[in-house]
Scaffold this active site. Structure first.
Site, PDB file in Angstrom:
ATOM      1  CE  LYS A 206      -3.527   2.360   2.706  1.00  0.00           C
ATOM      2  NZ  LYS A 206      -4.463   2.340   3.810  1.00  0.00           N
ATOM      3  CD  GLU A 212       8.922  -5.971   7.292  1.00  0.00           C
ATOM      4  OE1 GLU A 212       8.729  -4.845   6.762  1.00  0.00           O
ATOM      5  OE2 GLU A 212       8.587  -6.243   8.454  1.00  0.00           O
ATOM      6  N   GLY A 266      -4.948  -1.729   4.889  1.00  0.00           N
ATOM      7  CA  GLY A 266      -4.141  -2.853   4.409  1.00  0.00           C
ATOM      8  C   GLY A 266      -4.819  -4.198   4.659  1.00  0.00           C
ATOM      9  NE  ARG A 267      -6.563  -3.770  10.781  1.00  0.00           N
ATOM     10  CZ  ARG A 267      -5.860  -2.639  10.923  1.00  0.00           C
ATOM     11  NH1 ARG A 267      -4.686  -2.525  10.325  1.00  0.00           N
ATOM     12  NH2 ARG A 267      -6.305  -1.662  11.665  1.00  0.00           N
ATOM     13  CD  GLU A 352      -1.998  -4.477  11.479  1.00  0.00           C
ATOM     14  OE1 GLU A 352      -0.858  -4.938  11.635  1.00  0.00           O
ATOM     15  OE2 GLU A 352      -2.466  -4.191  10.352  1.00  0.00           O
ATOM     16  CG  HIS A 383      -3.780 -35.815  16.445  1.00  0.00           C
ATOM     17  ND1 HIS A 383      -4.022 -37.034  17.038  1.00  0.00           N
ATOM     18  CD2 HIS A 383      -4.745 -35.646  15.510  1.00  0.00           C
ATOM     19  CE1 HIS A 383      -5.080 -37.595  16.465  1.00  0.00           C
ATOM     20  NE2 HIS A 383      -5.533 -36.765  15.541  1.00  0.00           N
ATOM     21  CE  LYS A 511       5.473  -0.913   9.743  1.00  0.00           C
ATOM     22  NZ  LYS A 511       4.505  -0.261   8.873  1.00  0.00           N
TER      23      LYS A 511
HETATM   24  O1  F6P Z   1       1.832  -4.415   9.849  1.00  0.00           O
HETATM   25  C1  F6P Z   1       1.592  -3.046   9.689  1.00  0.00           C
HETATM   26  C2  F6P Z   1       1.138  -2.745   8.335  1.00  0.00           C
HETATM   27  O2  F6P Z   1       1.041  -1.373   8.268  1.00  0.00           O
HETATM   28  C3  F6P Z   1      -0.189  -3.435   7.974  1.00  0.00           C
HETATM   29  O3  F6P Z   1      -1.291  -2.738   8.411  1.00  0.00           O
HETATM   30  C4  F6P Z   1      -0.075  -3.559   6.501  1.00  0.00           C
HETATM   31  O4  F6P Z   1      -0.989  -4.468   6.014  1.00  0.00           O
HETATM   32  C5  F6P Z   1       1.364  -3.980   6.370  1.00  0.00           C
HETATM   33  O5  F6P Z   1       2.046  -3.196   7.338  1.00  0.00           O
HETATM   34  C6  F6P Z   1       1.971  -3.820   5.006  1.00  0.00           C
HETATM   35  O6  F6P Z   1       1.955  -2.489   4.587  1.00  0.00           O
HETATM   36  P1  F6P Z   1       2.165  -2.095   3.065  1.00  0.00           P
HETATM   37  O7  F6P Z   1       1.074  -2.716   2.279  1.00  0.00           O
HETATM   38  O8  F6P Z   1       2.122  -0.609   3.037  1.00  0.00           O
HETATM   39  O9  F6P Z   1       3.500  -2.630   2.632  1.00  0.00           O
END
Ligand code: F6P
Length: 544
Positions: A206, A212, A266-267, A352, A383, A511
């Protein structure tokens, strides 16, 4: 807490006080119609909540929270594009992403968002057609055989989970992979199975700034460029983002960028172009059916009264278990291998969203919110951790999900799967008394003293509440509706708890600290000012 809610709380606490003394067995014995009284349906689904520790009075008090919290007003605010994510000054309009064409506008900031939503969907449809039709060619002229989605959190969990859930519908010739972890093992082991000439990367973020995703995207780019040269990037990278400026800076052709908007959390973004890897995996027509299922659940949530409203009931039952009976967790137990990633997906959606410390006014919360969600598909979990649910003396509300029809129907499997699912909810409800355990051992021919010695180990308290949700089958429509069900459950809870479910400030702090520590770990900055534990951990990793 809002005054109306505070007033509604008192009788609920009293109802919980008396129900705490009654075993679920007694509730079933006292009411031959208990299943009929505490179950409901929707579009061929069955929600059985008769094994929850409630009675008619408690249910009606819970349903009273609906009006007390002004759920209808909040639903109208969400649908009207108001800035209900008030700490980020954003609307939360994921419902627009599955709103069908020709069904009227959805307004946000004074304009109708629907034309842009459908334009992006159309772009997705064309792109899926090009990939599936083998018209899109890589830099060497070969068609694409493998798609790698690089994203994390909401840009990974939704499409990854849904792609697994719809394995029975997957495209026969296109493999879709997901890479999320910053640990290079994730990308490296995925790339080891792929050929640059036939691989397409979808960089999904987003913000297009997430550490990452940017690191994995840079490494994937280096892998491709090393094999095919810089010019190949245009044929092997597409992006999905709200930040098209950053996408261009990364070197992805704007023509190959799919857009969404800041009013999509995002979620809550699976329904947007974030669903591209899923649409590639199962075909765009199936992606549209997923949207149709979610839209159907939206209409149900908006219009059904609380006692017949599936997301509403799940929310009210969780509030009952959390705030009235004192549960601090919930086990999600899908008896479906296809739904194996659902617990992980819902962990982000639920925790979240609602794992918050303050109410909408910024005042500390007076009640517990967002129980820990955990779980695994059945029967595997039986199990592993079910022992603790049965005899561990903790209140663990369980949510079973199963399907009438198997999506991979190998002879003999499905009846056994269902038998196990229903047996677990029965055992958790009923338990086994000491007398019953003793009688069972004696009936099996055991000597009386040995039976008396072993019976305490073989008796179970029961009275563990559970809900069972049965679907006809896992298909795109039902999956879309299931995921929308949980989105609205989370929203209904947030309204009653009076919190903003659409921000995530807690995630930001980690972060921030990670970017401060990186130069120290890389040896570019001194460890001065760090606590001795953090400094000690860094020193260990720096030693050669
Ligand atoms: O984990 C925090 C967060 O901001 C989530 O809400 C989001 O889905 C994720 O990081 C990834 O963010 P982006 O889509 O901006 O890379």
């Amino acid at each position: 807490m809002k005054p109306d809610i505070a007033a509604a709380w008192q009788p609920l606490a009293a109802a919980a006080g008396s129900l705490r003394e009654i075993h679920l067995r007694e509730l079933f014995a006292a009411d031959g119609q208990r299943f009929a009284n505490f179950s409901t349906g929707w579009e061929g689904w069955l929600l059985d909540y008769s094994k929850q520790r409630i009675d008619v009075n408690a249910l009606s008090l819970l349903c009273g929270l609906w009006q007390a919290a002004d759920l209808p007003g909040w639903i109208a605010r969400m649908r009207g594009g108001e800035l209900i994510n008030h700490t980020e000054r954003r609307a939360a309009l994921h419902i627009a992403l599955r709103h069908p064409a020709g069904k009227g506008p959805i307004m946000c900031g004074g304009h109708d968002v629907m034309p842009a939503v459908h334009a992006e969907l159309e772009k997705m449809r064309r792109f899926c057609g090009e990939i599936h039709g083998r018209h899109w060619r890589g830099a060497t002229g070969e068609p694409i055989s493998d798609v790698v989605n690089i994203g994390i959190g909401g840009s990974d969990l939704g499409p990854r989970m849904a792609t697994q859930a719809l394995m029975a519908f997957r495209h026969p010739e296109l493999r879709v992979h997901f890479v999320a972890n910053l640990d290079g093992a994730d990308l490296a082991t995925t790339l080891a199975t792929l050929q640059p000439r036939t691989t397409l990367f979808v960089i999904a973020s987003k913000t297009f700034t997430t550490q990452e995703t940017m690191q994995n995207a840079a490494s994937a780019r280096a892998w491709l460029v090393a094999a095919l040269g810089e010019a190949a990037v245009a044929r092997h990278f597409v992006a999905v983002s709200t930040n098209l400026g950053e996408v261009a800076r990364f070197g992805i052709d704007p023509a190959n960028a799919f857009a969404f908007w800041d009013w999509v959390g995002g979620r809550y973004s699976l329904w947007s172009v974030i669903g591209l890897p899923l649409a590639l995996a199962v075909g765009f027509d199936n992606f549209e059916k997923l949207l149709a299922g979610a839209h159907a659940m939206d209409q149900h949530f908006f219009t059904a009264p609380p006692q017949a409203n599936l997301p509403g009931l799940l929310a009210l039952l969780e509030i009952w278990n959390t705030n009235c009976l004192g549960a601090d967790n919930r086990a999600l137990l899908p008896y479906s291998q296809s739904l194996g990633l659902l617990p992980r997906y819902l962990q982000q959606l639920e925790m979240e969203s609602n794992g918050k410390p303050v109410d909408r006014q910024g005042a500390p919360l007076e009640c517990a919110v967002a129980p820990i969600l955990w779980g695994e598909p059945g029967t595997n979990g039986q199990h592993a951790f079910y022992q603790l649910i049965h005899q561990g003396h903790r209140l663990i509300p369980c949510e079973f999900i199963a399907c009438r029809n198997a999506d991979f129907d190998l002879p003999g499997h499905h009846p056994k799967l269902l038998a196990n699912c229903f047996a677990q909810s029965e055992a958790l409800m009923r338990g086994k008394t000491l007398n019953e355990a003793t009688a069972e051992l004696l009936a099996g021919g055991m000597a009386a003293d040995e039976a008396a010695r072993l019976a305490p180990f073989r008796s179970f308290p029961g009275n563990q509440p559970s809900t069972t949700l049965l679907l006809p089958r896992i298909d795109p429509f039902n999956l879309g509706a299931l995921l929308a069900l949980y989105e609205h459950k989370v929203f209904a809870e947030s309204v009653i708890w009076d919190i903003n479910p659409f921000d995530q400030w807690g995630v930001e702090y980690g972060k921030q600290l990670a970017s401060r520590l990186l130069p120290v770990i890389e040896g570019k900055a001194p460890a001065a000012g760090l606590d001795s534990s953090t400094a000690g951990l860094i020193a260990y990793c720096s030693a050669r």
